[in-house]
Write a protein that holds these residues in place. Structure first.
Motif, PDB file in Angstrom:
ATOM      1  N   LEU A 356     -22.812   1.417  11.763  1.00  0.00           N
ATOM      2  CA  LEU A 356     -21.718   0.929  11.731  1.00  0.00           C
ATOM      3  C   LEU A 356     -21.184   0.429  13.271  1.00  0.00           C
ATOM      4  O   LEU A 356     -20.445  -0.217  13.512  1.00  0.00           O
ATOM      5  N   ALA A 357     -21.422   1.565  14.108  1.00  0.00           N
ATOM      6  CA  ALA A 357     -21.386   1.140  15.722  1.00  0.00           C
ATOM      7  C   ALA A 357     -21.898  -0.102  16.189  1.00  0.00           C
ATOM      8  O   ALA A 357     -21.198  -1.097  16.803  1.00  0.00           O
ATOM      9  N   ILE A 358     -23.025  -0.516  15.706  1.00  0.00           N
ATOM     10  CA  ILE A 358     -23.686  -1.946  16.276  1.00  0.00           C
ATOM     11  C   ILE A 358     -22.780  -2.937  15.359  1.00  0.00           C
ATOM     12  O   ILE A 358     -22.426  -4.055  16.155  1.00  0.00           O
ATOM     13  N   MET A 359     -22.354  -2.940  14.245  1.00  0.00           N
ATOM     14  CA  MET A 359     -21.665  -3.968  13.455  1.00  0.00           C
ATOM     15  C   MET A 359     -20.217  -4.211  13.856  1.00  0.00           C
ATOM     16  O   MET A 359     -19.861  -5.356  14.053  1.00  0.00           O
ATOM     17  N   MET A 360     -19.849  -2.836  14.302  1.00  0.00           N
ATOM     18  CA  MET A 360     -18.193  -3.025  14.788  1.00  0.00           C
ATOM     19  C   MET A 360     -18.207  -3.630  16.101  1.00  0.00           C
ATOM     20  O   MET A 360     -17.326  -4.563  16.320  1.00  0.00           O
ATOM     21  N   THR A 361     -19.084  -3.178  17.027  1.00  0.00           N
ATOM     22  CA  THR A 361     -18.993  -3.711  18.441  1.00  0.00           C
ATOM     23  C   THR A 361     -19.368  -5.364  18.197  1.00  0.00           C
ATOM     24  O   THR A 361     -18.879  -5.952  19.044  1.00  0.00           O
ATOM     25  N   LYS A 362     -20.478  -5.738  17.305  1.00  0.00           N
ATOM     26  CA  LYS A 362     -20.559  -7.142  17.286  1.00  0.00           C
ATOM     27  C   LYS A 362     -19.436  -7.926  16.761  1.00  0.00           C
ATOM     28  O   LYS A 362     -18.899  -8.901  17.456  1.00  0.00           O
ATOM     29  N   SER A 363     -18.624  -7.290  16.040  1.00  0.00           N
ATOM     30  CA  SER A 363     -17.275  -7.926  15.383  1.00  0.00           C
ATOM     31  C   SER A 363     -16.132  -7.997  16.431  1.00  0.00           C
ATOM     32  O   SER A 363     -15.503  -8.991  16.560  1.00  0.00           O
ATOM     33  N   LEU A 370     -20.336 -14.686  25.411  1.00  0.00           N
ATOM     34  CA  LEU A 370     -21.785 -14.317  25.708  1.00  0.00           C
ATOM     35  C   LEU A 370     -22.624 -15.190  24.791  1.00  0.00           C
ATOM     36  O   LEU A 370     -22.253 -15.558  23.476  1.00  0.00           O
ATOM     37  N   SER A 371     -23.748 -15.649  25.065  1.00  0.00           N
ATOM     38  CA  SER A 371     -24.882 -16.118  24.527  1.00  0.00           C
ATOM     39  C   SER A 371     -25.364 -15.202  23.386  1.00  0.00           C
ATOM     40  O   SER A 371     -25.065 -13.966  23.380  1.00  0.00           O
ATOM     41  N   LYS A 372     -25.856 -15.874  22.204  1.00  0.00           N
ATOM     42  CA  LYS A 372     -26.274 -14.846  21.199  1.00  0.00           C
ATOM     43  C   LYS A 372     -27.424 -13.835  21.657  1.00  0.00           C
ATOM     44  O   LYS A 372     -27.283 -12.654  21.495  1.00  0.00           O
ATOM     45  N   GLU A 373     -28.297 -14.357  22.701  1.00  0.00           N
ATOM     46  CA  GLU A 373     -29.214 -13.513  23.159  1.00  0.00           C
ATOM     47  C   GLU A 373     -28.446 -12.354  24.124  1.00  0.00           C
ATOM     48  O   GLU A 373     -29.023 -11.187  23.958  1.00  0.00           O
ATOM     49  N   ASP A 374     -27.512 -12.680  25.011  1.00  0.00           N
ATOM     50  CA  ASP A 374     -27.020 -11.773  25.776  1.00  0.00           C
ATOM     51  C   ASP A 374     -26.040 -10.980  25.039  1.00  0.00           C
ATOM     52  O   ASP A 374     -25.877  -9.630  25.410  1.00  0.00           O
ATOM     53  N   LEU A 375     -25.568 -11.144  23.839  1.00  0.00           N
ATOM     54  CA  LEU A 375     -24.677 -10.443  22.996  1.00  0.00           C
ATOM     55  C   LEU A 375     -25.473  -9.207  22.340  1.00  0.00           C
ATOM     56  O   LEU A 375     -25.244  -8.010  22.212  1.00  0.00           O
TER      57      LEU A 375
END
Length: 436
Positions: A356-363, A370-375
Motif C-alpha cells: 500500500l505504501a508503494i501504491m499510495m506514493t505513486k498516487s 518526473l518521467s516514468k522511469e525516474d518516478l
C-alpha cells in the motif's frame, strides 16, 4: 476532514509508542478513526465493512505465507538445521566478521528469493542465532538483517515490490533493476564498511563464547551434514526461481524428515514445535534457540489484517487526495525526489504495509513532473525501503518477528535510510548543476 483523521491517527500512534502500550490497540483505534471518516463521507456502515473485507482479501496470500514461515522457523530449530549451521559456522567465522557477513549473506539470499520475509525467516534467523551465540549485539545484528533483506526485496527480478512498481508506473522491470543497482552502489558500500567496523569491537570474551557454543550444540543435537539439507534446499530452489511457498514447503518436509530420523522426535513433538515453536528444556539452549512456530506469527498477522482494512478505506474513501498538492510543493521547492521522499514516509507511516505504501506514493506523486522511469526509481529508493523502518508496519514487524528481534534493531538498519538520503542528495545536486 481527511487531514484531521490522519493527524488523529498520528497522535494516537505517538501516544501509544511513548507509553509503551500495545500497537495493536493503536491500530484498532486508527481503524475506528478511518471508518468514522468513511461514514462522514456518506458511506453506510455496510459499505464501510465491505471496504474492510476488500482490503483483507488482498492480504490472504500474505497470511498463508506467514503460516509456512512460522512452521519453518519452528522445525528448523527442532530438526537441527539451525544448530548444525551455527555449529559449523562457529568454527569457521570469526566473531569480528559476523555483522558484515550478516549483511552480505542476507543481501545475497534476498536477491535470490526476491522477498524480505523469506530471507529473514531463513538466512536472517540463522545469522541472528549465530550472533547471539557469539555474544554479538542482537540490535546491531538485527539491523544488518533488515538492511540485507531489503536489498534484494527492492531489486530482485522476482521481487513482488519491483514487479508492482514496474506495473503501476508503466516501466520495464529489467531497466528499473539496472537503475536500482546503480543507485544502491554507494549506499551498499557505505553500509558494508560500517558493519565491518562495528564488528571489529569483538572482545576475547566474544571469541570464547563462539568456541564454547559448538560443545553445547553437539551435546543436544545430531549436527551431521544431513541437517543442512533444509537450508540447502532453500538456496537451490530460490536459485531456480521456484515460488516462495513451494520452496518453504519443501524445506519444512525435509526438516520433519531430519527431526524424525536424526533427532528422534515423535509426531506430537514435531507438531508442537511447528505450531507453538521450539522450547528446549536445557537453559543454555533456550536463550539461543527458543521460538518460532505458527503461533509466533499471530501478532504480525493481526497487524496485516488491520493494515489491509486501512487499505480498503483509503482506496474507496479517497482519504489522501488533499495531500497531493502539499508534496508537489515540496518537489518544486527542493527537488521532486524530496517530494517523493515525503510522500513515501507518510505512506509508510499510515499504510502499515509495503504494498500500500508503494501504491499510495505513486498516487501522491504521479503529477510531480518526473518521467516514468525516474518516478519508479524514486519509489523504489524511498517508499519500498522506508516501510521497513516503521515498527507498526508489517514490512518491519514481520522480519523482526521471524528473527526474534526487537525495534532496537531499527537504528542499525543503515541501508534503509542511507539509500533514500543518497537518492535525494544526488537528485538535489543534479538540480543545482543544471542551474549553473
Amino acid at each position: 476532514m481527511e487531514n484531521l483523521a490522519l493527524l488523529s491517527f498520528a497522535a494516537v500512534l505517538l501516544i501509544f509508542l511513548l507509553q509503551g502500550w500495545p500497537l495493536i490497540a493503536a491500530l484498532l483505534i486508527g481503524l475506528l478513526i478511518f471508518s468514522a471518516y468513511a461514514l462522514k463521507q456518506g458511506f453506510s456502515v455496510k459499505e464501510t465493512v465491505w471496504m474492510w473485507r476488500d482490503g483483507v482479501l488482498t492480504a490472504k496470500n500474505v497470511l498463508l505465507t506467514f503460516c509456512f514461515i512460522g512452521a519453518l522457523t519452528g522445525i528448523w530449530r527442532a530438526c537441527g538445521t539451525i544448530p548444525a549451521i551455527v555449529y559449523y559456522a562457529a568454527g569457521l567465522i570469526r566473531p569480528s566478521l559476523i555483522i558484515f557477513l550478516t549483511f552480505f549473506l542476507n543481501c545475497l539470499i534476498s536477491f535470490l528469493m526476491g522477498t524480505s520475509f523469506g530471507a529473514a525467516a531463513t538466512m536472517g534467523l540463522i545469522c541472528m542465532t549465530m550472533a547471539r551465540t557469539m555474544g554479538v549485539s542482537p540490535a546491531v545484528a538485527g539491523g544488518a538483517v533488515l538492511s540485507g533483506i531489503y536489498f534484494g526485496d527492492r531489486c530482485s527480478p522476482v521481487s513482488t515490490s519491483a514487479l508492482l512498481t514496474a506495473e503501476i508506473t508503466g516501466t520495464g522491470l529489467y531497466g528499473n533493476i539496472r537503475r536500482m543497482l546503480e543507485s544502491a552502489f554507494m549506499p551498499v558500500l557505505f553500509c558494508g564498511a560500517v558493519y565491518f567496523l562495528l564488528g571489529l569491537g569483538g572482545s576475547s570474551e566474544t571469541a570464547a563464547a563462539a568456541s564454547s557454543v559448538r560443545t553445547i550444540l553437539a551435546e543436544h543435537f545430531d549436527v551431521s551434514w544431513p541437517m543442512l539439507l533444509p537450508a540447502v534446499s532453500i538456496l537451490i530452489l530460490a536459485g531456480c526461481r521456484v515460488p516462495v511457498r513451494k520452496t518453504l514447503f519443501v524445506s519444512i518436509v525435509l526438516g520433519v524428515f531430519c527431526a524424525v530420523y536424526y533427532q528422534d522426535l515423535g509426531a506430537a513433538e514435531i507438531l508442537e514445535d511447528i505450531l507453538r515453536g521450539f522450547q528446549p528444556e536445557a537453559p543454555e539452549l533456550r536463550r539461543m534457540l527458543a521460538g518460532g512456530g505458527i503461533a509466533s506469527m499471530f501478532n504480525t498477522a493481526a497487524v496485516v489484517l488491520l493494515g489491509a482494512c486501512y487499505s480498503g478505506i483509503f482506496e474507496k474513501a479517497d482519504l489522501l487526495s488533499g495531500l497531493q498538492g502539499f508534496f508537489e510543493k515540496i518537489g518544486r521547492r527542493f527537488t521532486p525526489a524530496a517530494g517523493v521522499l515525503g510522500a513515501g514516509i507518510l505512506s509508510a507511516l499510515i499504510s502499515c504495509n509495503q504494498t500500500l505504501a508503494i501504491m499510495m506514493t505513486k498516487s501522491l506523486c504521479q503529477d510531480m513532473g518526473l518521467s516514468k522511469e525516474d518516478l519508479a526509481l524514486a519509489i523504489e529508493d524511498t517508499a519500498v525501503v522506508i516501510a521497513g523502518l516503521v515498527p507498526w508496519s508489517i514490512a518491519c514487524a514481520a522480519p523482526l518477528a521471524f528473527i526474534d528481534g526487537t525495534a532496537s534493531s531499527i537504528p542499525f538498519a543503515f541501508y534503509l535510510y542511507t539509500l533514500p538520503a543518497w537518492h535525494v542528495g544526488v537528485s538535489y545536486w543534479r538540480k543545482r548543476q543544471e542551474k549553473i
